[in-house]
Design a protein around this motif. Structure first.
Motif, PDB file in Angstrom:
ATOM      1  N   ALA A  51       0.812  -1.210   0.000  1.00  0.00           N
ATOM      2  CA  ALA A  51       0.000   0.000   0.000  1.00  0.00           C
ATOM      3  C   ALA A  51       0.848   1.263   0.000  1.00  0.00           C
ATOM      4  O   ALA A  51       0.339   2.336  -0.262  1.00  0.00           O
ATOM      5  N   ASP A  52       2.142   1.179   0.286  1.00  0.00           N
ATOM      6  CA  ASP A  52       3.012   2.338   0.360  1.00  0.00           C
ATOM      7  C   ASP A  52       2.396   3.393   1.283  1.00  0.00           C
ATOM      8  O   ASP A  52       2.207   4.542   0.912  1.00  0.00           O
ATOM      9  N   THR A  53       2.062   2.953   2.488  1.00  0.00           N
ATOM     10  CA  THR A  53       1.404   3.848   3.440  1.00  0.00           C
ATOM     11  C   THR A  53       1.921   3.565   4.838  1.00  0.00           C
ATOM     12  O   THR A  53       2.884   2.842   5.012  1.00  0.00           O
ATOM     13  N   GLY A  54       1.260   4.125   5.830  1.00  0.00           N
ATOM     14  CA  GLY A  54       1.662   3.941   7.213  1.00  0.00           C
ATOM     15  C   GLY A  54       1.283   2.580   7.751  1.00  0.00           C
ATOM     16  O   GLY A  54       0.993   1.649   7.002  1.00  0.00           O
ATOM     17  N   ALA A  55       1.233   2.483   9.069  1.00  0.00           N
ATOM     18  CA  ALA A  55       1.009   1.203   9.721  1.00  0.00           C
ATOM     19  C   ALA A  55      -0.459   0.914   9.996  1.00  0.00           C
ATOM     20  O   ALA A  55      -0.784  -0.148  10.495  1.00  0.00           O
ATOM     21  N   SER A  56      -1.350   1.866   9.681  1.00  0.00           N
ATOM     22  CA  SER A  56      -2.775   1.675   9.958  1.00  0.00           C
ATOM     23  C   SER A  56      -3.619   2.032   8.752  1.00  0.00           C
ATOM     24  O   SER A  56      -3.185   2.772   7.868  1.00  0.00           O
ATOM     25  N   GLY A  57      -4.817   1.522   8.745  1.00  0.00           N
ATOM     26  CA  GLY A  57      -5.797   1.857   7.721  1.00  0.00           C
ATOM     27  C   GLY A  57      -7.179   1.796   8.341  1.00  0.00           C
ATOM     28  O   GLY A  57      -7.316   1.571   9.543  1.00  0.00           O
ATOM     29  N   LEU A  58      -8.205   1.998   7.525  1.00  0.00           N
ATOM     30  CA  LEU A  58      -9.585   1.982   8.010  1.00  0.00           C
ATOM     31  C   LEU A  58     -10.317   0.770   7.446  1.00  0.00           C
ATOM     32  O   LEU A  58     -10.544   0.683   6.243  1.00  0.00           O
ATOM     33  N   LEU A  59     -10.665  -0.152   8.314  1.00  0.00           N
ATOM     34  CA  LEU A  59     -11.423  -1.338   7.935  1.00  0.00           C
ATOM     35  C   LEU A  59     -12.880  -0.942   7.767  1.00  0.00           C
ATOM     36  O   LEU A  59     -13.510  -0.435   8.711  1.00  0.00           O
ATOM     37  N   VAL A  60     -13.431  -1.158   6.584  1.00  0.00           N
ATOM     38  CA  VAL A  60     -14.835  -0.834   6.328  1.00  0.00           C
ATOM     39  C   VAL A  60     -15.698  -1.916   6.965  1.00  0.00           C
ATOM     40  O   VAL A  60     -15.607  -3.084   6.617  1.00  0.00           O
ATOM     41  N   THR A  61     -16.551  -1.478   7.922  1.00  0.00           N
ATOM     42  CA  THR A  61     -17.395  -2.415   8.655  1.00  0.00           C
ATOM     43  C   THR A  61     -18.863  -2.337   8.237  1.00  0.00           C
ATOM     44  O   THR A  61     -19.632  -3.249   8.531  1.00  0.00           O
ATOM     45  N   SER A  62     -19.256  -1.236   7.564  1.00  0.00           N
ATOM     46  CA  SER A  62     -20.621  -1.122   7.061  1.00  0.00           C
ATOM     47  C   SER A  62     -20.655  -0.121   5.925  1.00  0.00           C
ATOM     48  O   SER A  62     -19.766   0.719   5.788  1.00  0.00           O
ATOM     49  N   LEU A  63     -21.679  -0.259   5.080  1.00  0.00           N
ATOM     50  CA  LEU A  63     -21.873   0.635   3.933  1.00  0.00           C
ATOM     51  C   LEU A  63     -23.313   1.121   3.912  1.00  0.00           C
ATOM     52  O   LEU A  63     -24.239   0.327   4.079  1.00  0.00           O
ATOM     53  N   ALA A  64     -23.492   2.423   3.674  1.00  0.00           N
ATOM     54  CA  ALA A  64     -24.835   2.966   3.492  1.00  0.00           C
ATOM     55  C   ALA A  64     -25.333   2.548   2.113  1.00  0.00           C
ATOM     56  O   ALA A  64     -24.622   2.713   1.117  1.00  0.00           O
ATOM     57  N   ALA A  65     -26.520   1.987   2.049  1.00  0.00           N
ATOM     58  CA  ALA A  65     -27.083   1.564   0.767  1.00  0.00           C
ATOM     59  C   ALA A  65     -27.181   2.753  -0.180  1.00  0.00           C
ATOM     60  O   ALA A  65     -27.742   3.785   0.158  1.00  0.00           O
ATOM     61  N   GLY A  66     -26.575   2.602  -1.350  1.00  0.00           N
ATOM     62  CA  GLY A  66     -26.603   3.657  -2.352  1.00  0.00           C
ATOM     63  C   GLY A  66     -25.679   4.815  -2.069  1.00  0.00           C
ATOM     64  O   GLY A  66     -25.688   5.811  -2.794  1.00  0.00           O
ATOM     65  N   GLY A  67     -24.862   4.725  -1.010  1.00  0.00           N
ATOM     66  CA  GLY A  67     -23.941   5.803  -0.662  1.00  0.00           C
ATOM     67  C   GLY A  67     -22.762   5.873  -1.613  1.00  0.00           C
ATOM     68  O   GLY A  67     -22.548   4.979  -2.445  1.00  0.00           O
ATOM     69  N   PRO A  68     -21.983   6.933  -1.515  1.00  0.00           N
ATOM     70  CA  PRO A  68     -20.843   7.123  -2.417  1.00  0.00           C
ATOM     71  C   PRO A  68     -19.858   5.953  -2.427  1.00  0.00           C
ATOM     72  O   PRO A  68     -19.401   5.539  -3.500  1.00  0.00           O
ATOM     73  N   ALA A  69     -19.540   5.401  -1.271  1.00  0.00           N
ATOM     74  CA  ALA A  69     -18.578   4.294  -1.228  1.00  0.00           C
ATOM     75  C   ALA A  69     -19.134   3.048  -1.900  1.00  0.00           C
ATOM     76  O   ALA A  69     -18.433   2.382  -2.674  1.00  0.00           O
ATOM     77  N   GLU A  70     -20.395   2.731  -1.624  1.00  0.00           N
ATOM     78  CA  GLU A  70     -21.001   1.555  -2.249  1.00  0.00           C
ATOM     79  C   GLU A  70     -21.041   1.706  -3.764  1.00  0.00           C
ATOM     80  O   GLU A  70     -20.711   0.779  -4.501  1.00  0.00           O
ATOM     81  N   ALA A  72     -19.024   3.336  -5.546  1.00  0.00           N
ATOM     82  CA  ALA A  72     -17.646   3.263  -6.059  1.00  0.00           C
ATOM     83  C   ALA A  72     -17.117   1.833  -6.082  1.00  0.00           C
ATOM     84  O   ALA A  72     -16.055   1.575  -6.651  1.00  0.00           O
ATOM     85  N   GLY A  73     -17.831   0.907  -5.438  1.00  0.00           N
ATOM     86  CA  GLY A  73     -17.376  -0.480  -5.421  1.00  0.00           C
ATOM     87  C   GLY A  73     -16.658  -0.882  -4.151  1.00  0.00           C
ATOM     88  O   GLY A  73     -16.104  -1.981  -4.068  1.00  0.00           O
ATOM     89  N   VAL A  74     -16.664  -0.030  -3.135  1.00  0.00           N
ATOM     90  CA  VAL A  74     -16.080  -0.394  -1.844  1.00  0.00           C
ATOM     91  C   VAL A  74     -16.913  -1.523  -1.255  1.00  0.00           C
ATOM     92  O   VAL A  74     -18.135  -1.540  -1.380  1.00  0.00           O
ATOM     93  N   ARG A  75     -16.233  -2.477  -0.606  1.00  0.00           N
ATOM     94  CA  ARG A  75     -16.906  -3.623   0.008  1.00  0.00           C
ATOM     95  C   ARG A  75     -16.593  -3.671   1.495  1.00  0.00           C
ATOM     96  O   ARG A  75     -15.520  -3.240   1.921  1.00  0.00           O
ATOM     97  N   ILE A  76     -17.507  -4.242   2.263  1.00  0.00           N
ATOM     98  CA  ILE A  76     -17.213  -4.493   3.670  1.00  0.00           C
ATOM     99  C   ILE A  76     -16.003  -5.415   3.726  1.00  0.00           C
ATOM    100  O   ILE A  76     -15.919  -6.396   2.985  1.00  0.00           O
ATOM    101  N   GLY A  77     -15.041  -5.082   4.571  1.00  0.00           N
ATOM    102  CA  GLY A  77     -13.800  -5.847   4.673  1.00  0.00           C
ATOM    103  C   GLY A  77     -12.634  -5.174   3.967  1.00  0.00           C
ATOM    104  O   GLY A  77     -11.481  -5.505   4.233  1.00  0.00           O
ATOM    105  N   ASP A  78     -12.926  -4.233   3.055  1.00  0.00           N
ATOM    106  CA  ASP A  78     -11.844  -3.457   2.439  1.00  0.00           C
ATOM    107  C   ASP A  78     -11.176  -2.607   3.511  1.00  0.00           C
ATOM    108  O   ASP A  78     -11.810  -2.206   4.492  1.00  0.00           O
ATOM    109  N   ILE A  79      -9.903  -2.309   3.308  1.00  0.00           N
ATOM    110  CA  ILE A  79      -9.175  -1.411   4.202  1.00  0.00           C
ATOM    111  C   ILE A  79      -8.755  -0.193   3.397  1.00  0.00           C
ATOM    112  O   ILE A  79      -7.974  -0.310   2.447  1.00  0.00           O
ATOM    113  N   ILE A  80      -9.300   0.959   3.744  1.00  0.00           N
ATOM    114  CA  ILE A  80      -8.936   2.210   3.067  1.00  0.00           C
ATOM    115  C   ILE A  80      -7.622   2.703   3.672  1.00  0.00           C
ATOM    116  O   ILE A  80      -7.514   2.866   4.890  1.00  0.00           O
ATOM    117  N   VAL A  81      -6.625   2.927   2.824  1.00  0.00           N
ATOM    118  CA  VAL A  81      -5.321   3.383   3.312  1.00  0.00           C
ATOM    119  C   VAL A  81      -4.988   4.806   2.866  1.00  0.00           C
ATOM    120  O   VAL A  81      -4.188   5.487   3.506  1.00  0.00           O
TER     121      VAL A  81
END
Length: 133
Positions: A51-70, A72-81
């Protein structure tokens, strides 16, 4: 009392400028929204290297139905870095990275199953900030 210099406890000048500009232009400050629930997690060593990033990221635990992340194709379990070319090791960093991009498309760098993936998301406005009609 004598004049005291700032110790860094206040907001950065760029944040103050952005907020003042938004207030003057719109009478309010739009808050960014991706429509995710997330928690900071430490990354495995392999994930950090990829990831060429730091030691932490954000684990996606929920998605708003029809929201911007959903959309875009973000899935529960993805880690945003990274978001909009800035680190996203915690929710504060994510909000700061997206603050100037409400209504614009940004790149989200995520780890999915340990593999890096870039997704394009349009940053929405926090629903509580929307006006009627």
């Amino acid at each position: 009392a004598p004049h005291q210099t700032s110790t860094g406890s206040g907001p950065p000048a760029s944040t103050v400028t952005r907020v003042v500009d938004a207030l003057l232009a719109n009478g309010r400050v739009a808050r960014p929204w991706l429509g995710i629930g997330a928690q900071a997690v430490p990354l495995a060593e392999a994930g950090v290297a990829r990831a060429d990033t730091g030691a932490s990221g954000l684990l996606v635990t929920s998605l708003a139905a029809g929201g911007p992340a959903e959309r875009a194709g973000v899935r529960i379990g993805d880690i945003i870095v990274r978001a909009a070319e800035s680190a996203a090791a915690n929710l504060r960093e994510l909000r700061q990275a997206l603050a100037a991009h409400v209504g614009a498309s940004v790149t989200l760098a995520v780890l999915r199953g340990g593999a890096p993936l870039d997704l394009r998301a349009e940053v929405g406005e926090w629903p509580g900030e929307r006006r009627c009609c």
